[in-house]
Design a protein around this motif. Sequence first.
Motif, PDB file in Angstrom:
ATOM      1  N   UNK A  26      -2.010  37.302   5.299  1.00  0.00           N
ATOM      2  CA  UNK A  26      -1.812  35.526   5.249  1.00  0.00           C
ATOM      3  C   UNK A  26      -3.477  35.503   4.678  1.00  0.00           C
ATOM      4  N   UNK A  27      -4.768  35.960   4.763  1.00  0.00           N
ATOM      5  CA  UNK A  27      -5.469  35.764   4.143  1.00  0.00           C
ATOM      6  C   UNK A  27      -5.622  34.194   2.911  1.00  0.00           C
ATOM      7  N   UNK A  28      -6.223  34.012   2.459  1.00  0.00           N
ATOM      8  CA  UNK A  28      -5.714  33.620   0.980  1.00  0.00           C
ATOM      9  C   UNK A  28      -4.904  32.259   1.176  1.00  0.00           C
ATOM     10  N   UNK A  29      -3.778  32.576   1.969  1.00  0.00           N
ATOM     11  CA  UNK A  29      -2.373  31.489   1.135  1.00  0.00           C
ATOM     12  C   UNK A  29      -2.406  30.220   2.087  1.00  0.00           C
ATOM     13  N   UNK A  30      -2.228  28.795   1.892  1.00  0.00           N
ATOM     14  CA  UNK A  30      -1.742  28.077   1.627  1.00  0.00           C
ATOM     15  C   UNK A  30      -0.386  27.694   2.748  1.00  0.00           C
ATOM     16  N   UNK A  31      -1.253  26.792   4.016  1.00  0.00           N
ATOM     17  CA  UNK A  31      -0.015  26.547   4.673  1.00  0.00           C
ATOM     18  C   UNK A  31       1.077  25.694   4.188  1.00  0.00           C
ATOM     19  N   UNK A  32       1.068  25.300   2.701  1.00  0.00           N
ATOM     20  CA  UNK A  32       1.592  24.454   2.237  1.00  0.00           C
ATOM     21  C   UNK A  32       2.336  25.447   1.573  1.00  0.00           C
ATOM     22  N   UNK A  33       2.201  26.402   0.854  1.00  0.00           N
ATOM     23  CA  UNK A  33       3.369  28.010   0.519  1.00  0.00           C
ATOM     24  C   UNK A  33       4.376  28.063   1.557  1.00  0.00           C
ATOM     25  N   UNK A  34       5.178  28.165   1.072  1.00  0.00           N
ATOM     26  CA  UNK A  34       6.570  28.859   1.756  1.00  0.00           C
ATOM     27  C   UNK A  34       6.663  30.300   1.752  1.00  0.00           C
ATOM     28  N   UNK A  35       6.923  30.676   2.979  1.00  0.00           N
ATOM     29  CA  UNK A  35       6.386  32.624   3.407  1.00  0.00           C
ATOM     30  C   UNK A  35       7.839  32.751   3.480  1.00  0.00           C
TER      31      UNK A  35
ATOM     32  N   UNK B 298       5.136  42.155  -6.403  1.00  0.00           N
ATOM     33  CA  UNK B 298       5.660  42.107  -7.541  1.00  0.00           C
ATOM     34  C   UNK B 298       6.649  40.790  -8.015  1.00  0.00           C
ATOM     35  N   UNK B 299       6.442  39.964  -6.582  1.00  0.00           N
ATOM     36  CA  UNK B 299       6.862  38.020  -6.703  1.00  0.00           C
ATOM     37  C   UNK B 299       5.653  37.089  -7.274  1.00  0.00           C
ATOM     38  N   UNK B 300       4.706  37.590  -7.227  1.00  0.00           N
ATOM     39  CA  UNK B 300       3.465  36.371  -7.155  1.00  0.00           C
ATOM     40  C   UNK B 300       3.830  35.467  -8.490  1.00  0.00           C
ATOM     41  N   UNK B 301       4.434  36.079  -9.358  1.00  0.00           N
ATOM     42  CA  UNK B 301       5.118  34.709 -10.153  1.00  0.00           C
ATOM     43  C   UNK B 301       6.871  34.299  -9.925  1.00  0.00           C
ATOM     44  N   UNK B 302       6.890  34.616  -8.792  1.00  0.00           N
ATOM     45  CA  UNK B 302       8.364  34.409  -8.825  1.00  0.00           C
ATOM     46  C   UNK B 302       7.947  32.166  -8.493  1.00  0.00           C
ATOM     47  N   UNK B 303       9.033  30.987  -8.159  1.00  0.00           N
ATOM     48  CA  UNK B 303       8.734  30.195  -8.080  1.00  0.00           C
ATOM     49  C   UNK B 303       9.200  29.645  -6.573  1.00  0.00           C
ATOM     50  N   UNK B 304       7.701  29.097  -5.689  1.00  0.00           N
ATOM     51  CA  UNK B 304       8.404  28.305  -4.997  1.00  0.00           C
ATOM     52  C   UNK B 304       8.339  29.133  -3.672  1.00  0.00           C
ATOM     53  N   UNK B 305       8.181  30.240  -3.722  1.00  0.00           N
ATOM     54  CA  UNK B 305       7.720  31.236  -2.392  1.00  0.00           C
ATOM     55  C   UNK B 305       6.730  31.977  -2.796  1.00  0.00           C
ATOM     56  N   UNK B 306       6.320  32.432  -1.583  1.00  0.00           N
ATOM     57  CA  UNK B 306       5.085  33.600  -1.599  1.00  0.00           C
ATOM     58  C   UNK B 306       6.055  35.085  -0.656  1.00  0.00           C
ATOM     59  N   UNK B 307       5.942  35.783  -1.482  1.00  0.00           N
ATOM     60  CA  UNK B 307       6.661  36.927  -0.348  1.00  0.00           C
ATOM     61  C   UNK B 307       5.038  37.660   0.493  1.00  0.00           C
ATOM     62  N   UNK B 308       6.189  37.959   2.344  1.00  0.00           N
ATOM     63  CA  UNK B 308       5.178  38.951   2.235  1.00  0.00           C
ATOM     64  C   UNK B 308       5.737  40.463   2.356  1.00  0.00           C
TER      65      UNK B 308
END
Length: 722
Positions: free
Chosen positions: A137-146, A156-166
Amino acid sequence: MAIRLATLLLSLLLVLYPVSTYADFQEQKSSLVQSSQKLSLTPPLHIRTIFPKATRVGEKQTGLPVYPVYQLNQLLGYAWLSHEINNLPGFSGQPIKLLIGLQANGVFSKVKVMEHHEPVFLHGLGNEALDQFTDQYTGHSIKKQVIISSTKKSKASSDAAGAVFFDGVTKATISVMIVNDVVLATALQVARDKLEGFSLPSQSALRKKRTDSVESMDWPALIANGLVHQWNISSEDVFNSLGRQYSDYSHLFDLNDDSNNSPSTFTELYYAYLNAPDIGSNLLGKTTYEKLMKELQPGDHLVWIGSNGLYRHLADDFIPGTVPSRLSIHQGGLNIEIKDINAPDEETLLVSTNTPQITQSAIFKIRDIANFDLGGKIHIGMHINLPRNHLITDSLSLTNTAQLPNSQWIPVEVKQHTQTPLWIRIWQDRIPQIVILLTSLIILFVAFIKQDKISRNTVRFHQFRWGYLWFTLLFTGYYAQGQLSVVNIFTLLHAIADDFDITIFLLDPIIFILWVVTFISLFVIGRGLFCGWLCPFGALQEMASWCGKKMGIKQIRLSENKHRKLIYLKYPILIGLVAVSFYELSLAERLAEVEPFKTSITLVFVRHWPFVLYALALLVGGMFIHKFYCRYLCALGAGLAILGALRRFEWLKRIPFCGTPCQTCHNRCEIKAIKRNGKIDYNECVQCLECIAILNSDDQCADTLLKRKKQKKISCVNIDAS
């Protein structure tokens, strides 16, 4: 010997500083309290590890129980214990207690596991697996979908649109999803309530759904009245935006599927707010609608979403009951989490007449904690990720805006109340501590005023002094956290340089009261009131000195010449720290570790070993040289001495016999603040009142003993004469 000891301790600090910097970094990464262990320290002590730049942690606020965190006068963000806002039980049935830090810009500072009872971690995967998950979670904005996934790595999914994959934890899916729910839900609530720019657009009124009689409408009417929203995304627009052609992705689509028989339609999306009776009853039927509403928790909301086309709203690998990776909803700049309720097919079946064929259909829930605004605009995002091969994925995010018509909700006006200022609420919460502190200060003032009387009985005087020092250490220091610091001087100077705001200083009543009393006393009697009676670390040093004597450690008595050289060492330390603070504040705060106050008082020695070693080394030095740190290294003491030079009174009584010829006080003063001529150096004096006790003692003061001897001689002469 004393100069060597001072040099040794300063060298120790310089050697340990880079080690302690690394240790501090490791300290921040390590878990403060492992699973199933109860919190052994108060939250503010842990908060400093998730906000490394914090210089001050405010009191827990009333209402929403969060702790404001500051770097001097700048708000860094807020921290809170998750279970105090959302007590959602974990897989074990007990809540997973988290300490969450959210910066003022809506970015997570850190999430730390404080206590949990999850068997899969306790007796299987280990605590490190859960810590590694929360570190994401460190460094991620609450505006992003997790999105939690055990198969898709966040990198691997850092370039995927719209979502942050944990990266999820295999075999612990339920536990980490509960953690994610708690983190996002509480962070959203804190952001709405506390952070500027994250509140809902309309705060003057609440909105509730209408409960009027339901108007019967078919599908075209629902579309025409804006109760069901339709969003068509053409393949041409998508491929043109990606700079590609349909043939580049033909391997992804099955044209034999009836819903894909029109390659021109990339996505045909429909969505509707189900809680509104006109919408829910007409779409799903009255029976299904009432069943869903009955099962819904108060304040929760349901949204129906359906789609057709080449790229539908649910991926082939979508797991029912989870958050969809292709969809997101935003309102007021924040992501509103939607989660599939895993409704059976018969509940998602549309019953309104003239409904078109819809291939995918699902119902999603928005929880009460999201503060969803019925009448506000929502932005629904469609996140498109099209892999061309195993290495390259093309991504695109598209957004559609909608709003529930006014006919479906009723505004409820809310009377606005002026909120009590935060500092007043903090003072109200700490009234018992304030009363105890003020009472103790009154007692101390009376003792100073009555110093002649109170010091006549040496035994009782020493009992009073040691009792007060224990009170200062245990109550003022460890309990009320009333340890002043050179960092407070940074705060004052920076506040004066900027726009001075006294409310910054009012946020900690204990520190504020101590500073006011100390500041006033500087112009009356000098630095001694604080340094000798109110400083917790000063009290700890006196106790170390006492222990040294009881252990038979030979005390080092400095020559006057060496002492006078060493007392000036603390002034360049002060000047250097203040100068660096105006150059780079964060560096000055690290250099301020020359003060052992944070380690020994604020954190009660619960810290990484280099800091503890340094603080203990200073206390050990004090066992050989009385109050070694106070006399020669204390930058705070130097600052107080500079202002104390403006004092108006010579508070301590002197008589002509002092110094000429009597040297008793000079020899007995352990702080060496009494010169050979009998005068007191108020810049160094800690106002221990030991010299007053000697002066008022019939058995210790040379002048009194001499007068008694003369009186006895006169009496003997008179007897002989008679």
